[in-house]
Design a protein around this motif. Structure first.
Motif, PDB file in Angstrom:
ATOM      1  N   SER A 128       8.662  75.807  51.955  1.00  0.00           N
ATOM      2  CA  SER A 128       8.870  74.719  51.009  1.00  0.00           C
ATOM      3  C   SER A 128      10.289  74.875  50.483  1.00  0.00           C
ATOM      4  O   SER A 128      10.975  75.829  50.835  1.00  0.00           O
ATOM      5  CB  SER A 128       7.888  74.815  49.837  1.00  0.00           C
TER       6      SER A 128
ATOM      7  N   ARG B 213       7.167  61.990  54.406  1.00  0.00           N
ATOM      8  CA  ARG B 213       6.849  61.709  53.005  1.00  0.00           C
ATOM      9  C   ARG B 213       6.477  63.014  52.288  1.00  0.00           C
ATOM     10  O   ARG B 213       5.308  63.350  52.120  1.00  0.00           O
ATOM     11  CB  ARG B 213       5.692  60.710  52.932  1.00  0.00           C
TER      12      ARG B 213
ATOM     13  N   THR C 180       5.608  65.989  49.732  1.00  0.00           N
ATOM     14  CA  THR C 180       4.933  66.093  48.444  1.00  0.00           C
ATOM     15  C   THR C 180       5.840  66.845  47.471  1.00  0.00           C
ATOM     16  O   THR C 180       6.533  67.793  47.844  1.00  0.00           O
ATOM     17  CB  THR C 180       3.601  66.854  48.574  1.00  0.00           C
TER      18      THR C 180
ATOM     19  N   GLY D  35       6.140  68.544  43.469  1.00  0.00           N
ATOM     20  CA  GLY D  35       5.466  68.976  42.243  1.00  0.00           C
ATOM     21  C   GLY D  35       6.467  69.434  41.203  1.00  0.00           C
ATOM     22  O   GLY D  35       7.526  69.969  41.548  1.00  0.00           O
TER      23      GLY D  35
ATOM     24  N   LEU E 161       8.581  59.689  48.451  1.00  0.00           N
ATOM     25  CA  LEU E 161       7.950  60.983  48.203  1.00  0.00           C
ATOM     26  C   LEU E 161       6.562  60.752  47.626  1.00  0.00           C
ATOM     27  O   LEU E 161       6.250  59.659  47.136  1.00  0.00           O
ATOM     28  CB  LEU E 161       8.803  61.822  47.248  1.00  0.00           C
ATOM     29  N   GLU E 162       5.759  61.791  47.706  1.00  0.00           N
ATOM     30  CA  GLU E 162       4.394  61.741  47.186  1.00  0.00           C
ATOM     31  C   GLU E 162       4.367  62.665  45.967  1.00  0.00           C
ATOM     32  O   GLU E 162       4.452  63.881  46.121  1.00  0.00           O
ATOM     33  CB  GLU E 162       3.447  62.271  48.288  1.00  0.00           C
TER      34      GLU E 162
ATOM     35  N   SER F  84       2.924  64.905  43.317  1.00  0.00           N
ATOM     36  CA  SER F  84       1.653  65.625  43.193  1.00  0.00           C
ATOM     37  C   SER F  84       1.373  66.092  41.766  1.00  0.00           C
ATOM     38  O   SER F  84       0.429  66.843  41.537  1.00  0.00           O
ATOM     39  CB  SER F  84       1.654  66.850  44.122  1.00  0.00           C
TER      40      SER F  84
ATOM     41  N   VAL G 256       3.020  72.309  47.594  1.00  0.00           N
ATOM     42  CA  VAL G 256       3.845  71.098  47.734  1.00  0.00           C
ATOM     43  C   VAL G 256       5.079  71.444  48.573  1.00  0.00           C
ATOM     44  O   VAL G 256       5.457  72.607  48.688  1.00  0.00           O
ATOM     45  CB  VAL G 256       4.303  70.537  46.364  1.00  0.00           C
ATOM     46  N   ASP G 257       5.712  70.405  49.123  1.00  0.00           N
ATOM     47  CA  ASP G 257       6.908  70.630  49.938  1.00  0.00           C
ATOM     48  C   ASP G 257       8.141  70.872  49.079  1.00  0.00           C
ATOM     49  O   ASP G 257       9.058  71.578  49.477  1.00  0.00           O
ATOM     50  CB  ASP G 257       7.158  69.410  50.841  1.00  0.00           C
TER      51      ASP G 257
END
Lengths: 348, 348
Positions: A141, A176, A178, A180, A210-211, A213, A226-227
């Motif tokens: 990550s 996409r 993730t 945090g 992006l997603e 989280s 998360v990424d």
């Protein structure tokens, strides 16, 4: 510029400079024989060190300066006095398109200040952030900021999220990612005001690539939940170094465990290769090379305490990003989220 | 109170409550058969769980309450509504001298707020702090605050240093503990204003029973460079959980390393015992049980995610501190540094 990568090196920055810097250059050049270096620093000291490595003979141009940014210098001092330092001149070489990327293992705050002053930030970005990959259970990550900005407001954190996601899409190839926000709990009301505000903005902005989280805790870093882990530079630096210290602790305890009895010593002989691969995976020198994201030019930060192998890794990272034209890709990614970028930039 | 330790348990707090809480009580009682418990919570749920453990039969008194502090409750909500909760009543039992110590695995902020409100702080102490031992290369150090105070000023940090040193003198038996302030660099000018101010005060106060070592970075935690690592609750919580996440990462990678080939599998058979001891050393469940320092009573915080073994460890920690009369010892230690305590307390 030629298609071969030219690297501007601050030969005087870092705990063990210039010796490990020059050794790292030599190691890197064995792997990337086309690389050329501009080495900034005290010629009387660097010259003899370079001469010790035959593969550096025709690939290093030494540019003399006696000015040095010390570990004690404040960013403001670096800006006043550091423009002609080995660190400042290396960054200037990127600005002047004489090098594709600048690397220093010196004072992070000074490097950030000089890089921001000389290269300027990308449109819509208020502050650059230091990003680096971290080993996780899922692979890798990234975390940012790792120490460039000690205090950050909500908009800084939002911009870090956007830049971090752009980096992951570009470097790790995830469409996409993730994202945090690092916090002391996952519930909405936990933590500091700036983090909660950043979460509100990231939740509301649905058009980002992006997603989001939500909040993640410190253990999410190693787990790879998360990424992209987003945090301010103070917390990020503490988390990064705590993770490194813990990895070193476990590795040392492992060695003790293996030397505790004859049986475990025999075990070590059989397990050696697997363990070496584990150590290699966890060795910070093999993950060395943070990048200042958000600048109009590529600047790589090596650990101050990196050994020659670590500095060579930072050079490899730099070559990789320069070849992939990271700055152009990130800048294109950011252009697609201009609204948010602008909105945040206005707030400064 | 009898000399046998009586423990007030918040049976409803934590991610896996009340099941692992009751199991942890049973495990702890196997080790400490004289222990008695007051278990606060929903009798209809706790009763049948307690009945499953024959060694809890005559040692647990269940005190019914249907009120619960949830993980989402703010400290202010806990103060308004939580006095009659399982968490609040457990702390009240310490205040009323019906128990020697209260334990909860629930919401940290709420536990801190209720404990401070019900038990009050020691003279000269403005805010309690959560402290816990951390495994290091040298054995064990302690870190505080681990999450009780999200934002801290310089005087809070100075008080944490004094309390942390008192804890180490008392629990670990070191006469003059070394104390470091967690920061992003060891140079004097690094980091945030409150940390630099705290360093100035600690340098100036020469009569403290501690050896101030200046700033330390995140990697100093695992290295055990100082006996006491002082930081605000936000940073401390992130550092603690990052360390745990990294230990878990390395442990998992270790397992993968050992199953990567026949040779490493054979190695594992020989090395098994050494490795189990390593895992045990690094398992957070074996270091569970933070204490809120600075209160007129003993309150122990278990990890929210602790398993039964982890909760039993928290109980052991609690028993150990209650038997050693930690609160009296810390309070005596603090009385010897009254000037500083008062000076800091005045600043609130």
């Amino acid at each position: 510029m030629s298609k071969n990568i030219i690297i501007a090196i601050d030969a005087m920055g870092g705990d063990n400079a210039p010796k490990v810097v020059i050794e790292g250059m030599s190691q890197a050049r064995t792997l990337y024989p086309d690389t050329r270096f501009l080495a900034f620093g005290d010629e009387a000291i660097i010259g003899p060190l370079v001469a010790q490595h035959s593969n550096l003979e025709n690939s290093v141009e030494i540019i003399h300066t006696s000015e040095i940014v010390s570990a004690d210098d404040k960013p403001s001092q670096a800006l006043r006095r550091g423009r002609q330092s080995s660190m400042g001149l290396a960054i200037q070489a990127v600005k002047d398109k004489k090098a594709h990327v600048a690397i220093s293992a010196g004072n992070t705050g000074a490097q950030m200040a000089l890089a921001k002053f000389i290269l300027r930030t990308m449109p819509g970005i208020e502050r650059p952030a230091l990003i680096s990959p971290m080993p996780t259970l899922r692979g890798e990550s990234v975390m940012l900021d790792l120490g460039a900005n000690i205090e950050c407001d909500a908009h800084n954190l939002v911009q870090f999220a956007i830049m971090g996601a752009a980096y992951v899409r570009t470097v790790l190839g995830l469409s996409r990612p993730t994202v945090g926000l690092l916090n002391v709990g996952v519930e909405d009301l936990k933590g500091k005001e700036n983090i909660r505000q950043a979460a509100e903005i990231l939740k509301a902005e649905e058009h980002l690539h992006l997603e989001f989280s939500g909040f993640v805790e410190g253990n999410a870093i190693g787990a790879g939940d998360v990424d992209v882990v987003v945090t301010d530079g103070f917390t990020g630096n503490i988390a990064l170094k705590t993770a490194e210290g813990t990895a070193r602790l476990v590795s040392e305890l492992l060695t003790r465990a293996f030397t505790s009895s004859t049986s475990t010593k025999i075990g070590y002989l059989f397990a050696k290769r697997g363990l070496q691969s584990l150590r290699s995976h966890m060795d910070p020198n093999n993950h060395n090379g943070g990048v200042f994201l958000g600048l109009n030019g590529l600047v790589v930060k090596s650990h101050g305490g990196a050994n020659a192998n670590g500095f060579a890794t930072a050079i490899s990272t730099a070559i990789d990003m320069a070849k992939n034209d990271l700055i152009r890709l990130i800048s294109e990614e950011l252009a697609q989220t201009t609204e948010v970028g602008q909105e945040c930039g206005d707030d400064s």
